[in-house]
Motif scaffolding. Structure first.
Motif, PDB file in Angstrom:
ATOM      1  N   ALA A  69       9.586 -35.727   0.143  1.00 13.68           N
ATOM      2  CA  ALA A  69       9.441 -34.336   0.573  1.00 13.68           C
ATOM      3  C   ALA A  69       8.128 -34.101   1.316  1.00 13.68           C
ATOM      4  N   ASP A  70       7.034 -34.654   0.793  1.00 12.34           N
ATOM      5  CA  ASP A  70       5.742 -34.432   1.448  1.00 12.34           C
ATOM      6  C   ASP A  70       4.837 -35.656   1.387  1.00 12.34           C
ATOM      7  N   SER A  71       5.424 -36.811   1.046  1.00  8.19           N
ATOM      8  CA  SER A  71       4.627 -38.033   1.001  1.00  8.19           C
ATOM      9  C   SER A  71       5.529 -39.239   1.219  1.00  8.19           C
TER      10      SER A  71
ATOM     11  N   LYS B  56      22.969 -38.499   1.149  1.00 10.18           N
ATOM     12  CA  LYS B  56      22.974 -39.185   2.447  1.00 10.18           C
ATOM     13  C   LYS B  56      22.644 -38.282   3.622  1.00 10.18           C
ATOM     14  N   ASP B  57      23.003 -37.009   3.555  1.00 14.07           N
ATOM     15  CA  ASP B  57      22.727 -36.100   4.668  1.00 14.07           C
ATOM     16  C   ASP B  57      21.259 -35.675   4.731  1.00 14.07           C
ATOM     17  N   HIS B  58      20.478 -36.062   3.729  1.00 16.54           N
ATOM     18  CA  HIS B  58      19.063 -35.686   3.684  1.00 16.54           C
ATOM     19  C   HIS B  58      18.131 -36.897   3.753  1.00 16.54           C
ATOM     20  N   LEU B  59      18.699 -38.091   3.802  1.00 18.40           N
ATOM     21  CA  LEU B  59      17.885 -39.301   3.850  1.00 18.40           C
ATOM     22  C   LEU B  59      17.272 -39.501   5.232  1.00 18.40           C
TER      23      LEU B  59
ATOM     24  N   SER C 161      11.485 -40.680  10.884  1.00 19.58           N
ATOM     25  CA  SER C 161      10.450 -39.888  10.229  1.00 19.58           C
ATOM     26  C   SER C 161       9.122 -40.553  10.531  1.00 19.58           C
ATOM     27  N   ASP C 162       8.129 -39.766  10.852  1.00 16.85           N
ATOM     28  CA  ASP C 162       6.793 -40.322  11.119  1.00 16.85           C
ATOM     29  C   ASP C 162       6.020 -40.611   9.837  1.00 16.85           C
ATOM     30  N   MET C 163       6.536 -40.147   8.716  1.00 20.90           N
ATOM     31  CA  MET C 163       5.783 -40.214   7.468  1.00 20.90           C
ATOM     32  C   MET C 163       5.452 -41.634   7.014  1.00 20.90           C
ATOM     33  N   CYS C 164       6.380 -42.556   7.120  1.00 19.33           N
ATOM     34  CA  CYS C 164       6.162 -43.898   6.566  1.00 19.33           C
ATOM     35  C   CYS C 164       6.064 -44.989   7.637  1.00 19.33           C
ATOM     36  N   PHE C 165       6.096 -44.624   8.880  1.00 21.30           N
ATOM     37  CA  PHE C 165       6.061 -45.634   9.928  1.00 21.30           C
ATOM     38  C   PHE C 165       4.656 -46.150  10.140  1.00 21.30           C
ATOM     39  N   PRO C 166       4.548 -47.425  10.469  1.00 20.47           N
ATOM     40  CA  PRO C 166       3.227 -47.972  10.767  1.00 20.47           C
ATOM     41  C   PRO C 166       2.572 -47.180  11.916  1.00 20.47           C
ATOM     42  N   LYS C 167       1.287 -47.021  11.827  1.00 20.71           N
ATOM     43  CA  LYS C 167       0.554 -46.197  12.799  1.00 20.71           C
ATOM     44  C   LYS C 167       0.533 -46.818  14.203  1.00 20.71           C
TER      45      LYS C 167
END
Length: 181
Positions: A80-82, A53-56, A173-179
């Protein structure tokens, strides 16, 4: 063996009663519930969740109602990277707003509260790695949950036996958010 089975009966009955006490959003409308949601907070007694939970990070759900009352849900989780993606069918069980998701081990999923335009509380009773657990997720239409939504979450999760130390507000996190957001 017989005594073991008899000792399990009260536990199974308690689980059934506990599940029945979690109410559903009155007059749930799957079409209004459709669209993009951000999972901004989670509370769970799942051992896997508690260990991570502390890393989600915040994830998203793109939900589409089907003609039969089921929900098609596209989930995106920062890794981690995707961006990890999972598609699942939330199969309607009886009442509107009540589902099960066999592919994910979700035995009971209930939309317990939503205003459709800003927040939703989703209760999940699941089996993961052979253990049963309870989870409550706070969905928001934007990455920033309103104070009213957070209060609704804080008022609800103790009613299903989850303590404060099992709750986490998920960082963006910007990784999975819609552009376009």
């Amino acid at each position: 063996m017989k005594s073991l089975l008899l000792s399990l009966v009260p536990a199974l009955l308690w689980v059934s009663v506990a599940q029945a006490e979690v109410l559903l959003q009155p007059n749930f409308d799957a079409r209004k519930f459709s669209g993009l949601w951000y999972v901004v907070s989670m509370v769970s007694d799942c051992k896997v969740f508690l260990g991570k939970k502390d890393h989600l990070l915040m994830s998203t759900r793109a939900i589409k109602a089907t003609a039969g009352g089921d929900l098609s849900v596209h989930m995106e989780f920062p890794g981690a990277d995707s961006c990890n993606q999972v598609d699942a069918e939330y199969v309607k069980v009886g009442s509107e707003g009540h589902f099960r998701v066999p592919a994910l081990g979700y035995l009971d999923v209930r939309v317990v509260d939503t205003d459709y335009s800003s927040f939703a509380l989703v209760y999940i009773y699941k089996e993961l790695e052979g253990a049963l657990s309870t989870m409550v997720q706070l969905y928001s239409r934007s990455p920033d949950a309103s104070p009213q939504a957070v209060k609704a979450l804080q008022d609800f999760y103790p009613t299903v036996g989850l303590p404060d130390d099992m709750m986490v507000m998920l960082p963006k996190s910007d990784m999975c958010f819609p552009k376009d957001k």
